[in-house]
Design an enzyme around this catalytic site. Sequence first.
Site, PDB file in Angstrom:
ATOM      1  N   ASP A  53      -8.535   5.033  -3.376  1.00 28.42           N
ATOM      2  CA  ASP A  53      -7.789   3.958  -2.897  1.00 28.42           C
ATOM      3  C   ASP A  53      -7.342   3.195  -4.237  1.00 28.42           C
ATOM      4  O   ASP A  53      -8.106   2.216  -4.564  1.00 28.42           O
ATOM      5  CB  ASP A  53      -8.187   3.016  -1.980  1.00 28.42           C
ATOM      6  CG  ASP A  53      -7.611   2.237  -1.025  1.00 28.42           C
ATOM      7  OD1 ASP A  53      -6.745   1.718  -1.605  1.00 28.42           O
ATOM      8  OD2 ASP A  53      -7.727   1.959   0.263  1.00 28.42           O
ATOM      9  N   HIS A  70      -2.067   2.403   6.788  1.00 25.39           N
ATOM     10  CA  HIS A  70      -2.588   2.172   5.315  1.00 25.39           C
ATOM     11  C   HIS A  70      -2.263   3.595   4.872  1.00 25.39           C
ATOM     12  O   HIS A  70      -2.183   4.762   5.572  1.00 25.39           O
ATOM     13  CB  HIS A  70      -4.072   1.877   5.365  1.00 25.39           C
ATOM     14  CG  HIS A  70      -4.459   1.551   3.978  1.00 25.39           C
ATOM     15  ND1 HIS A  70      -3.790   0.677   3.059  1.00 25.39           N
ATOM     16  CD2 HIS A  70      -5.524   1.996   3.256  1.00 25.39           C
ATOM     17  CE1 HIS A  70      -4.410   0.680   1.799  1.00 25.39           C
ATOM     18  NE2 HIS A  70      -5.585   1.302   1.896  1.00 25.39           N
ATOM     19  N   CYS A  99       1.016  -1.276  -0.055  1.00 25.20           N
ATOM     20  CA  CYS A  99       0.004   0.046  -0.127  1.00 25.20           C
ATOM     21  C   CYS A  99       0.746   1.314  -0.016  1.00 25.20           C
ATOM     22  O   CYS A  99       0.498   2.192  -0.570  1.00 25.20           O
ATOM     23  CB  CYS A  99      -0.846  -0.067   1.066  1.00 25.20           C
ATOM     24  SG  CYS A  99      -0.282  -0.059   2.891  1.00 25.20           S
TER      25      CYS A  99
END
Length: 744
Positions: free
Chosen positions: A319, A302, A275
């Site tokens: 995202d 994250h 990520c």
Amino acid sequence: MVARKFVVQHNDSLFDVDYDTEDGFEVLKFQLFSLTSIPPDEQKIFGGENLLVKDDSDLNSVTDKLRLVSTDEVHDNAFAQSDDKLRLLSIEVDEGSSGTVAKDDNAFAQSDEELARMLQAEEEALFFQQFRASEDRGQFEQRIRPYVSQVLMYEDPVRQAAARKTVPVDELEEKAVVSLAKEGNFKPSKIEQDHVFLLQLLFWFKQTFRWVNAPSCDGCGSETINCGMGAPLPSEIQFGGSRVELYRCNNCLRITRFPRYNDPLKIVETRRGRCGEWANCFTLYCRAFGYESRLILDFTDHLWTECFSNLLGRWMHLDPCEGVYDKPLLYEKGWNKKLNYVVAIAKDGVHDVTKRYTRKWHEVLSRRNITTEPVVSAVLSDITKDCRKGFTPQLLAVLEDRDRSEVDELERGLPSQNDGSISLPGRQSGAKEWRIARSELGSNENNSLSCSECPIRICVDEHVTSILNAFCSLLSQFVENDIPKSKIVDILEMVKRGLLDLKKASFRSRSGSISLESITLKFVQQIIPPLDVLLAALSLKSEKLEKCERVNFCLAGDPVKTSIALPVALDALDIVIDNLRNSDNFGKGSLSLPLLKPNRISSGLVLASGEELPFGIVTSAFDGIHTSKWEEPNGAKGGWIIYKVKDNQMLDLEVYELMSANDAPERDPMNWVVEGSDDGGSSWYVLDKQTSQMFEKRFQRKTFKIHSVGRLSNAFRFRFLAVRDVQATSRLQIGSIDLFARIS
């Protein structure tokens, strides 16, 4: 089954509505939409004494007399009326009626009580925070400062240019305008185009970037297992790879290095990571295409991106790991994350945006223990001032005004309720064992982004009908001129090659040709007129023949119309060629379904029981493209589609076709009922019923004839009762649905 007859009052009008309670509340809403033009998501339906009929109300026992108002009317009254505004919407009903209904006033009271409880919990959390949290700002500031220099890399012209070079810009621009065209918007504004291009950039990035659980062996390509950390090499440190994971090959025992690069320039080259690398690199891509962007740091491990959408007038969540946009509750509601601090970091400042990502602020506050809220505000304010040193007064005024607007937006968003119709998935990226260890799988059994209260959508599919009609004309011409079947297949293969070459060209300046070298002059002269009809259906026009050996063509108008039609024509060609090759005899007797598909119904309104977002929406079943599909995440034991004919035309349905989707045979429909309505959906009658149907292969079409003749309808309903294997899936999916009216 319980048949009810409701008398519904709307303004000064009364409507009689016949209704089967097993069909669900959404069907009743759609029936009312067909009578009043109030969309289902704008309807409020009341029984007696301010009783609001809701999704979970017992429709078997609700009073027969109802009143319908639109939310617009409610909003208008809210401005014009006092506290008793809702009482003006009620009606007198029979005494003794019962059911699971809720008073709207009570709903508002409950909402107020819930807000009061939240505010009290927030005060308590702030009170206890002063005893748990330190006044020291060091730890909090150290978490953020490194990212401030990180985001400045996104402003480097060299890095931006390197990122842009890897993007198929023309392809994404075409997908962007096609996505708007499929919603009926063929003339989008610059702001609309910029917005959908950003979404296509997100989808492209998700498809082309690679998630790394454990890298493959550099030597033999086999799987590896982590064996610790290694010292970084100078070449790795050069691009911020100060942390290097080591992996031992399970086959040859070779050690493979996995440096965790921080420089997005290097990540553009490697196109892999987790990520951190994904968000880092994607934010660079956003800046490379001129979007105001910021990196979002979630202290619970994250990262993602936000971009300012001029279309929405606010910051939008994106995202790249999940390929999800504008769903900020994904983490709290979908992943079941226990958030604490979520900080937006940009070249012009840092901001606490945690409130955008939670509807449980009082719970989040109890977990914010690094330092106190005043210290958090002070740290972020000081860093922002550092970032804005040297800015002009005019720019500072703009930024400060935007900051105030965002704070107001975040505060307003907190009391709002979750949209219960949107189902948010657990985490999709990363190995399942890793996600389980992080408790990020979530509780959504379907593990997908889906909607159970779908909007009414418009089928923008007139081009599909035009293309099918053009093939009817072309094949009829072949038969009339006694062209052999083998020669017809050769001609269609040449047309297909020409269209495939056209599809590869830049969509704004497409031109191409169809070779006719192997066809005699006589055949050429015969097929040119119907071929022109096909080209016109694709918004193309033919040019002068070159010695009768080649038909040249170019755009005839809006290039987007060609873009949206090309994949339909190519899929239709595949079907026609396959049907011809499998037909024993080809002649005038063959000029009917399934070979010819005349009089296809198009441009209607459609509503579904549920749909997968963003690619499995219900209109995907009507777009004429093989690779798209309608997917109902909860439809295995029952789902439905209602199709309302354009302009309330009364049509006699002769045939319908269903096509299986690209995968998962267990999701194919097996039992269903097709119904018609001659009053826009107030009452229904059965047109066809099928049981134990099996699709033997993917993309298989099945044709079903309606035996009743002369039953005119202006709406149709498909009630899918069960899929092929209800034990193996909760989902229903259909590749395409085509309706064909009887030619009078």
